[in-house]
Design an enzyme around this catalytic site. Sequence first.
Site, PDB file in Angstrom:
ATOM      1  N   GLU A  31      51.735  27.542  56.253  1.00  0.00           N
ATOM      2  CA  GLU A  31      50.590  28.437  56.262  1.00  0.00           C
ATOM      3  C   GLU A  31      49.671  27.775  57.454  1.00  0.00           C
ATOM      4  O   GLU A  31      49.244  26.604  57.725  1.00  0.00           O
ATOM      5  CB  GLU A  31      49.811  28.203  55.140  1.00  0.00           C
ATOM      6  CG  GLU A  31      48.434  29.102  54.999  1.00  0.00           C
ATOM      7  CD  GLU A  31      48.944  30.838  55.307  1.00  0.00           C
ATOM      8  OE1 GLU A  31      48.223  31.215  56.450  1.00  0.00           O
ATOM      9  OE2 GLU A  31      49.546  31.365  54.644  1.00  0.00           O
ATOM     10  N   GLY A  33      46.715  29.572  58.175  1.00  0.00           N
ATOM     11  CA  GLY A  33      45.406  30.200  57.932  1.00  0.00           C
ATOM     12  C   GLY A  33      44.971  29.586  56.585  1.00  0.00           C
ATOM     13  O   GLY A  33      45.288  28.649  55.945  1.00  0.00           O
ATOM     14  N   PHE A  35      45.160  29.513  52.547  1.00  0.00           N
ATOM     15  CA  PHE A  35      46.153  29.666  51.512  1.00  0.00           C
ATOM     16  C   PHE A  35      45.977  30.681  50.443  1.00  0.00           C
ATOM     17  O   PHE A  35      44.890  30.843  50.158  1.00  0.00           O
ATOM     18  CB  PHE A  35      46.407  28.229  50.850  1.00  0.00           C
ATOM     19  CG  PHE A  35      47.615  27.837  50.199  1.00  0.00           C
ATOM     20  CD1 PHE A  35      48.622  27.482  50.910  1.00  0.00           C
ATOM     21  CD2 PHE A  35      48.043  28.521  48.981  1.00  0.00           C
ATOM     22  CE1 PHE A  35      49.934  27.447  50.367  1.00  0.00           C
ATOM     23  CE2 PHE A  35      49.357  28.337  48.310  1.00  0.00           C
ATOM     24  CZ  PHE A  35      49.959  27.814  49.004  1.00  0.00           C
ATOM     25  N   GLY A  36      47.084  31.622  50.574  1.00  0.00           N
ATOM     26  CA  GLY A  36      47.032  32.744  49.609  1.00  0.00           C
ATOM     27  C   GLY A  36      47.167  34.087  50.387  1.00  0.00           C
ATOM     28  O   GLY A  36      47.229  34.970  49.703  1.00  0.00           O
ATOM     29  N   GLY A  37      47.045  34.035  51.616  1.00  0.00           N
ATOM     30  CA  GLY A  37      47.242  35.139  52.427  1.00  0.00           C
ATOM     31  C   GLY A  37      46.201  36.091  52.364  1.00  0.00           C
ATOM     32  O   GLY A  37      45.090  36.069  52.074  1.00  0.00           O
ATOM     33  N   THR A  38      46.434  37.403  53.036  1.00  0.00           N
ATOM     34  CA  THR A  38      45.547  38.538  53.192  1.00  0.00           C
ATOM     35  C   THR A  38      44.938  39.147  51.854  1.00  0.00           C
ATOM     36  O   THR A  38      43.698  39.169  51.759  1.00  0.00           O
ATOM     37  CB  THR A  38      46.022  39.659  54.220  1.00  0.00           C
ATOM     38  OG1 THR A  38      46.613  39.160  55.399  1.00  0.00           O
ATOM     39  CG2 THR A  38      45.264  40.747  54.315  1.00  0.00           C
ATOM     40  N   CYS A  39      45.767  39.471  50.987  1.00  0.00           N
ATOM     41  CA  CYS A  39      45.286  40.115  49.885  1.00  0.00           C
ATOM     42  C   CYS A  39      44.454  39.385  49.163  1.00  0.00           C
ATOM     43  O   CYS A  39      43.298  39.908  48.854  1.00  0.00           O
ATOM     44  CB  CYS A  39      46.518  40.408  48.899  1.00  0.00           C
ATOM     45  SG  CYS A  39      46.159  41.361  47.438  1.00  0.00           S
ATOM     46  N   HIS A 440      42.779  65.176  25.324  1.00  0.00           N
ATOM     47  CA  HIS A 440      41.466  66.190  25.455  1.00  0.00           C
ATOM     48  C   HIS A 440      40.328  65.628  25.141  1.00  0.00           C
ATOM     49  O   HIS A 440      40.016  65.038  24.081  1.00  0.00           O
ATOM     50  CB  HIS A 440      41.768  67.514  24.694  1.00  0.00           C
ATOM     51  CG  HIS A 440      40.679  68.543  25.141  1.00  0.00           C
ATOM     52  ND1 HIS A 440      40.515  69.153  26.203  1.00  0.00           N
ATOM     53  CD2 HIS A 440      39.705  68.837  24.467  1.00  0.00           C
ATOM     54  CE1 HIS A 440      39.352  70.047  26.245  1.00  0.00           C
ATOM     55  NE2 HIS A 440      38.825  69.620  25.057  1.00  0.00           N
TER      56      HIS A 440
END
Length: 475
Positions: A31, A33, A35-39, A440
């Site tokens: 990694e 950047g 840790f854990g990524g973009t999301c 409904h």
Amino acid sequence: MDHVDLAIIGSGSGNSLITPDFDDKQVAVVESGVFGGTCLNVGCIPTKMFVYAAEVAQTVRESGRYGVEAHLDGVDWPAIRDRVFGRIDPISGGGLDYRRSGANTRVYQGRARFTGPRELAIRDAGGLETALTADQIVIAAGSSAVVPEVIRDCGVPFHTSDTVMRLERLPSSVVIVGGGFIAAEFAHVFSALGARVSLIVRGPALLRVEDDAISAAFTAGAQRRWDVHLGVQPAQVAAHQDGVAVTLTSGEVVTGEVLLVATGRSPNTPDLNLAAAGVQVHPDGRVVVDGHGRTGAPGVWALGDVSSPYQLKHVANHEARVVAHNLAHPDELKSFDHRFVPSAVFTSPQIASVGATERDLIEAGTPYVSKVQRYGDTAYGWAMEDTEGFCKLLADPRTGRLLGAHVLGAEASTLIQPAIQAMSLGATVQQVARGQYWIHPALAEVLENALLGLELTAASEVLEMPVEGEGVSRP
């Protein structure tokens, strides 16, 4: 030189590849950047936490239409920000510690590049390189924000979605360059929290990948809410007493305290030296993979934003599940299923879609029927005083199967789910509309009425609810 059974470049969805199948193998996670990524860190999760706060503020502001007297005393941006990252940062740190201390996992913090087939060189922040070889490598390096050259080289501070959520305070005004998902979501967040928002959009409308009816309706609403400039691009960017001044190709000048660039994301492939590994890329930089996630290089796989045409977390998760299986079971390969990929834009109003747009069907010459059902023509829509929301369905008139579903309005991302399920499982319009109860007067009646309004020319099998006397007894 280090060696492992499996090396994963990227700690987002790639991190989920480490299933129990690899308990007896050595796995490396690389990694460069956070840790854990973009999301987790700068994408889906933090943005939606900001969106929810924005919707609370917007609800208070609009409460008078329901006879509720309320007012918004103010917005505490640092408190909102700290609520978000006070939860997310520990998760990211915990994930890093977990992999560092794992019995069969190790973490390499640095930027990876291929030096040969299944060979990597990993350079850390201090410039030290580590050589790593692996029996199998998965490229799950994600994507990065695209910044146009005119802004990148302007010398004026700017933000992308990677940085703008960590601002020290709420700006009085924000200039957003872009007209896609990210731009639409942040325009909603900042305006609902009290900032003046200007949008600079290259095309003639916002969210042009959506069905034309959705794009047109959203653009019209955006023009009422925000300062929207269509069909223009930044020609010059300079410092201004307000913060930044953007001169447009039309000659207009747009000013604001903060400049946010939201012009899309591109795959993180340029620095990987993929040619050394024999890995091919598409013209847009995405790694070329087959239906199982394999690249053209033996033992090298790819998934998520770095290779998929869908920059969506749920797609990356699906691809990770498939690749994880295939890594461990090479003789029983599974395939990606990208037939019915849904998406949602958490803006105001919310948008969700799945399947073909009307434009797609016309260009392909595919026969179809359509139905538009407005929120305001249902009981719950009345309760909401809704004047904007609608659901648009497209179906095959011969088979009765849905071809596409597009929703603009409150809870669109939830409302569309029965349509996604129907398309994925092959259910017909009649089966979905009359094969189950619809509560409904719930908001789901918007979808039910849209289904019932589709005029099919050739009825497929109708599955009605069973009635008493046909094997069903009254409780």
